[in-house]
Scaffold this motif. Structure first.
Motif, short mmCIF file in Angstrom:
data_model
loop_
_atom_site.label_atom_id
_atom_site.label_comp_id
_atom_site.label_asym_id
_atom_site.label_seq_id
_atom_site.Cartn_x
_atom_site.Cartn_y
_atom_site.Cartn_z
N VAL A 55 0.84 -1.21 0.00
CA VAL A 55 0.00 0.00 0.00
C VAL A 55 0.87 1.25 0.00
CG1 VAL A 55 -1.69 1.33 1.33
CG2 VAL A 55 -1.92 -1.17 1.13
N ARG A 56 1.89 1.26 0.88
CA ARG A 56 2.72 2.45 1.05
C ARG A 56 3.52 2.79 -0.20
NH1 ARG A 56 6.16 1.37 5.84
NH2 ARG A 56 4.10 1.31 6.78
N CYS A 57 4.06 1.75 -0.87
CA CYS A 57 4.91 2.02 -2.03
C CYS A 57 4.13 2.06 -3.34
CB CYS A 57 6.02 0.97 -2.12
SG CYS A 57 5.47 -0.66 -2.65
N LYS A 58 2.80 1.94 -3.24
CA LYS A 58 1.93 1.95 -4.42
C LYS A 58 2.33 0.83 -5.39
CE LYS A 58 0.98 6.90 -4.05
NZ LYS A 58 1.02 8.23 -4.71
N GLY A 59 2.61 -0.32 -4.80
CA GLY A 59 2.97 -1.47 -5.61
C GLY A 59 1.77 -2.28 -6.02
N CYS A 60 2.01 -3.56 -6.38
CA CYS A 60 0.94 -4.46 -6.84
C CYS A 60 1.08 -5.80 -6.13
CB CYS A 60 1.02 -4.66 -8.35
SG CYS A 60 0.73 -3.19 -9.34
N TRP A 61 -0.06 -6.46 -6.03
CA TRP A 61 -0.08 -7.82 -5.45
C TRP A 61 -0.75 -8.75 -6.46
CZ3 TRP A 61 0.67 -8.65 0.21
CH2 TRP A 61 0.71 -10.03 0.53
N VAL A 62 0.02 -9.78 -6.90
CA VAL A 62 -0.46 -10.76 -7.87
C VAL A 62 -0.80 -12.05 -7.14
CG1 VAL A 62 0.09 -12.06 -9.97
CG2 VAL A 62 1.02 -9.75 -9.65
N GLY A 63 -2.02 -12.56 -7.31
CA GLY A 63 -2.40 -13.79 -6.63
C GLY A 63 -3.74 -14.31 -7.08
N TRP A 64 -4.05 -15.53 -6.66
CA TRP A 64 -5.36 -16.12 -6.97
C TRP A 64 -6.39 -15.53 -6.01
CZ3 TRP A 64 -8.29 -20.33 -4.46
CH2 TRP A 64 -9.36 -20.78 -5.25
N PRO A 65 -7.57 -15.15 -6.49
CA PRO A 65 -8.53 -14.44 -5.64
C PRO A 65 -9.34 -15.33 -4.72
CG PRO A 65 -9.39 -14.62 -7.86
CD PRO A 65 -8.00 -15.18 -7.91
N GLY A 66 -9.17 -16.65 -4.78
CA GLY A 66 -9.96 -17.53 -3.93
C GLY A 66 -11.28 -17.93 -4.54
N ILE A 67 -11.52 -17.53 -5.78
CA ILE A 67 -12.77 -17.84 -6.46
C ILE A 67 -12.48 -17.97 -7.95
CG2 ILE A 67 -13.40 -15.42 -6.84
CD1 ILE A 67 -16.31 -16.20 -6.36
N HIS A 68 -13.18 -18.86 -8.62
CA HIS A 68 -13.00 -19.04 -10.06
C HIS A 68 -13.93 -18.09 -10.78
CE1 HIS A 68 -10.44 -22.55 -9.54
NE2 HIS A 68 -11.29 -22.97 -8.61
N LEU A 69 -13.37 -17.01 -11.29
CA LEU A 69 -14.17 -15.97 -11.94
C LEU A 69 -14.56 -16.41 -13.34
CD1 LEU A 69 -12.10 -12.84 -10.88
CD2 LEU A 69 -14.27 -13.62 -9.91
N GLN A 70 -15.82 -16.22 -13.67
CA GLN A 70 -16.30 -16.53 -15.02
C GLN A 70 -16.07 -15.36 -15.96
OE1 GLN A 70 -17.30 -19.59 -15.81
NE2 GLN A 70 -16.97 -20.20 -13.68
N ASP A 71 -16.33 -14.17 -15.45
CA ASP A 71 -16.18 -12.95 -16.25
C ASP A 71 -14.88 -12.27 -15.82
OD1 ASP A 71 -16.34 -10.67 -17.70
OD2 ASP A 71 -18.18 -9.91 -16.76
N LEU A 72 -13.86 -12.35 -16.68
CA LEU A 72 -12.56 -11.80 -16.33
C LEU A 72 -12.55 -10.28 -16.28
CD1 LEU A 72 -10.20 -14.16 -18.37
CD2 LEU A 72 -11.04 -14.41 -16.04
N SER A 73 -13.56 -9.65 -16.89
CA SER A 73 -13.61 -8.19 -16.89
C SER A 73 -14.30 -7.64 -15.65
CB SER A 73 -14.34 -7.70 -18.14
OG SER A 73 -15.69 -8.14 -18.14
#
Length: 730
Positions: A55-73
């Motif tokens: 949060v502080r460095c305005k970075g990014c976090w890449v990971g699986w969201p815990g749910i299988h999304l059907q609509d990627l948008s």
């Protein structure tokens, strides 16, 4: 790779741009009653420590969201205004979800991460399951994460500091390679960091993982050759004596029988023009050209051709590079002199160990004992040896190449010239040249064992049970260890500097009970199960579906072939179909039917004494088990400090004799003088084994007092093995 240490006690430290890759996002996505995505807090030290920094460095976090999304948008929701978790303030644009298809996620997460890595890394290999489809899913998911990390790097604000891509834990051990490659291609400078949150296992355990090298390359962030192809190298004059046609056909058979090598192995054949004005050689060139075209046309894919064929001369520097980079060197003439290609290949293997395959019809094959030997006329056997070379574990490759290089450093061209001139009487005052002959052994040959064991080395005795320590019996329960043999084994176990292991096809508990001596390492089922003297046990991992297949095969064998005196023995990891008590006219038909049942159920059928063994589909035998035992007992450098004697009596022991070639004194117990074997010498009976063990006990117990004098009070009938013939099925 850089190790990152963050002092979380410092509230105002500066951190450059950060991209975090972990299996899960720092929160879980769920749907509320209205079907909208909402954030749910995720527990764990990683989230607590790292999320505020992102949060502080305005970075990014890449990971699986815990749910299988059907609509990627579908957008990621922002955090709730009342959120007081460590992820508060983490904007949706800082979250990079990785969507994974449900079945692939199951194979990646449950199959590979939790089913293989978790028990293996916690030093519990007996709980690990290694499946190729799970590894494939793991590799693909790591690719997905890496691609999303590249997307995150592109979206970061440009600053003066180089971004850090911080990869976490055993779920993503391959991602660094793809991130590095993708960042270089997109001209995105970045640093890579990897942190493992679980213990890393000892090498003896980690190497059980079939894809151990890829994992190590991944966690070290070292890019793997993106062509991922291994090179089999052949260097020959284009001459009919060199066996090029046979070699090409063996390579074609390899691709037929082992399609897993397609797109992963390339045969690089260098053919130097020879006698181009002779029609026979012109015809040979045409035949080779056509065969190369046929094989390439049959197996070529859009990204790969199986054979690279160079017709012409190659410079020394380029040839040395080929030797250095090849995984396997094929020196398989139909008839040849010394053939220096084998020696040049060994001389160029300065770092990575390769595997040398030689023909017994090349002079080099007589002295380069650690090479794999194959008859080039036997196409199927040549293909099998090629497969063995390509899949040989690194520890075995290292040991073999180490001994090959050491011998070639001693037996160089100067040694050859000195030996010849001395034999011709042209050298009067020179160093003694020790020469060996293939003659029947006499009492003086005990000096060979004395000189081999030496005055200071430790000695490891690896012995088979049935047909070696105990005579073959009509029923396994009747193969009792002779009292005299047991007495000498007990003495050996209590003799300083002697280590004893019994490597048997029996169930490990059965062979331990049959011998009944403490202080011995017992290996059962050809090494699939091992009990060490301290009580610890090794069990080779089996495929998940293995137990069900064993039950199905056991039932099929009992119903269809267990009659007329034939019966099946359940050893747990193995099933053995015995037909010794079956009338001779019925044996062949019953054995063939049992063999087909084994193969149909996914097992290989190994021959034994009037028996067939259903072996599981794992790359493990007495050879691999012997090396494992020696490494466990004496460390990775065992071959430098320990002398080994191996004795066995049947085809299963040949695996060990081949694996220990040049690193052990090996004996085959057989009455046949014309047996084909990898053993150094032949012993006529189990009585000869007793005599050998008595001599060893006498030699070792009195070694410190003997001062090099070899006791000669024990006679042993042994002879050298001469020209190889087929192993008799005793």
């Amino acid at each position: 790779m850089q190790k990152i240490i963050l002092d979380m006690s410092a509230p105002n430290y500066e951190v450059g741009p950060l991209v975090v890759l972990s299996n899960r996002l720092p929160f879980i996505l769920k749907r509320d009653d209205a079907g909208n995505l909402v954030r749910k807090a995720s527990a764990g030290g990683l989230v607590t420590a790292v999320a505020p920094v992102v949060v502080r460095c305005k970075g990014c976090w890449v990971g699986w969201p815990g749910i299988h999304l059907q609509d990627l948008s579908e957008p990621i929701p922002e955090s709730d205004s009342n959120d007081n978790t460590p992820t508060a303030g983490l904007l949706s644009k800082q979250v990079v979800p990785v969507n994974i298809e449900r079945e692939m996620f199951n194979q990646y997460y449950n199959g590979c991460c939790n089913g293989a890595f978790w028990p293996l890394f916690h030093s519990m290999p007996d709980r690990a399951v290694f499946l190729a489809e799970n590894w494939k899913a793991y590799s693909q998911v790591n690719q997905f994460f890496a691609n999303r990390a590249i997307d995150a790097l592109k979206a970061l604000d440009q600053t003066s500091q180089i971004p850090l891509v911080w990869i976490h834990d055993y779920h993503l051990m391959l991602a660094a390679n793809t991130v590095r490659q993708g960042a270089e291609e997109a001209n995105l400078p970045c640093k890579l960091g990897f942190f493992l949150h679980i213990p890393f296992p000892p090498w003896d355990i980690f190497r059980l993982f079939p894809w151990d090298d890829e994992v190590l390359q991944g966690v070290l962030g070292k890019s793997v050759n993106q062509s991922s192809t291994k090179v089999i190298l052949g260097v020959d004059r284009l001459d009919y004596t060199k066996g090029l046609v046979h070699r090409l056909k063996a390579f074609e058979r390899l691709l037929e029988v082992h399609p897993e090598h397609i797109e992963k192995v390339t045969l690089l054949q260098i053919a130097v023009p020879s006698r181009t004005d002779v029609k026979e050689y012109q015809d040979l060139k045409e035949e080779v050209d056509q065969l190369v075209g046929h094989i390439n046309g049959r197996f070529t894919t859009p990204n790969w051709s199986p054979i690279r064929y160079i017709y012409g001369c190659v410079g020394q520097e380029e040839l040395a590079a080929f030797y250095r980079d090849a995984a396997v060197a094929l020196v398989t003439p139909l008839r040849d002199g010394m053939n220096l290609v084998a020696k040049e290949f060994v001389a160029c293997r300065v770092k990575d160990p390769g595997v040398l395959i030689v023909s017994p019809f090349a002079g080099a094959g007589e002295t380069m004992l650690e090479a794999l030997v194959v008859n080039p006329y036997e196409i199927n056997d040549a293909a099998s040896v090629l497969h063995r070379a390509l899949t040989m574990p690194e520890d075995e490759r290292q040991v073999r190449m180490h001994h090959l290089r050491r011998r070639e450093r001693l037996n160089d061209v100067n040694h050859w010239m000195h030996s010849f001139l001395k034999a011709m009487g042209s050298i009067v005052n020179g160093d003694e040249v020790i020469q060996s002959t293939m003659l029947p052994m006499t009492a003086e040959d005990f000096e060979y064992l004395a000189s081999y064991i030496g005055e200071y080395s430790r000695l490891a005795l690896l012995l088979d049970y049935d047909g070696t320590l105990a005579p073959i019996a009509p029923h396994p329960d009747l193969a009792v260890l002779p009292a005299e043999t047991k007495r000498v084994l007990e003495k050996l176990v209590n003799t300083p500097d002697i280590y004893v292991a019994i490597v048997s096809g029996r169930n490990v508990n059965n062979v331990k009970n049959m011998v009944g001596i403490e202080g011995i390492t017992y290996a059962g089922n050809h090494g699939l199960e091992i009990i060490h003297p301290d009580g610890t046990k090794f069990v080779h991992p089996m495929p998940t579906e293995f137990e069900g297949k064993v039950r199905n095969l056991l039932k099929a064998l009992q119903e269809e072939v267990c009659h007329d005196g034939a019966w099946v023995e359940n050893k747990g990891a193995l099933l053995t179909f015995h037909y010794r008590e079956t009338p001779v006219p019925l044996r062949a038909e019953l054995a063939e039917k049992a063999r087909k049942l084994m193969i149909e159920n996914g097992f290989s059928a190994g021959k034994a004494h009037c028996a067939l063994e259903a072996r599981p589909p794992v790359q493990w035998d007495k050879g691999r088990a012997s090396i494992y035992i020696l490494r466990t007992a004496f460390g990775v450098d065992w071959s430098e400090r320990v002398k080994v004697i191996y004795a066995g009596d049947d085809v299963t022991d040949e695996d060990a004799m081949r694996a220990l070639k040049g690193m052990a004194a090996t004996f085959l117990v057989t009455v046949s003088p014309s047996v084909r074997t990898a053993a150094d010498r032949r012993l006529p009976s189990t009585d000869a084994i007793i005599a050998l063990l008595k001599w060893v006990e006498n030699y070792m117990s009195s070694r410190s007092l003997r001062k090099g004098v070899v006791p000669g009070n024990v006679k042993l009938e042994v002879s050298f093995v001469s020209e190889p013939q087929e192993v008799s099925n005793k």
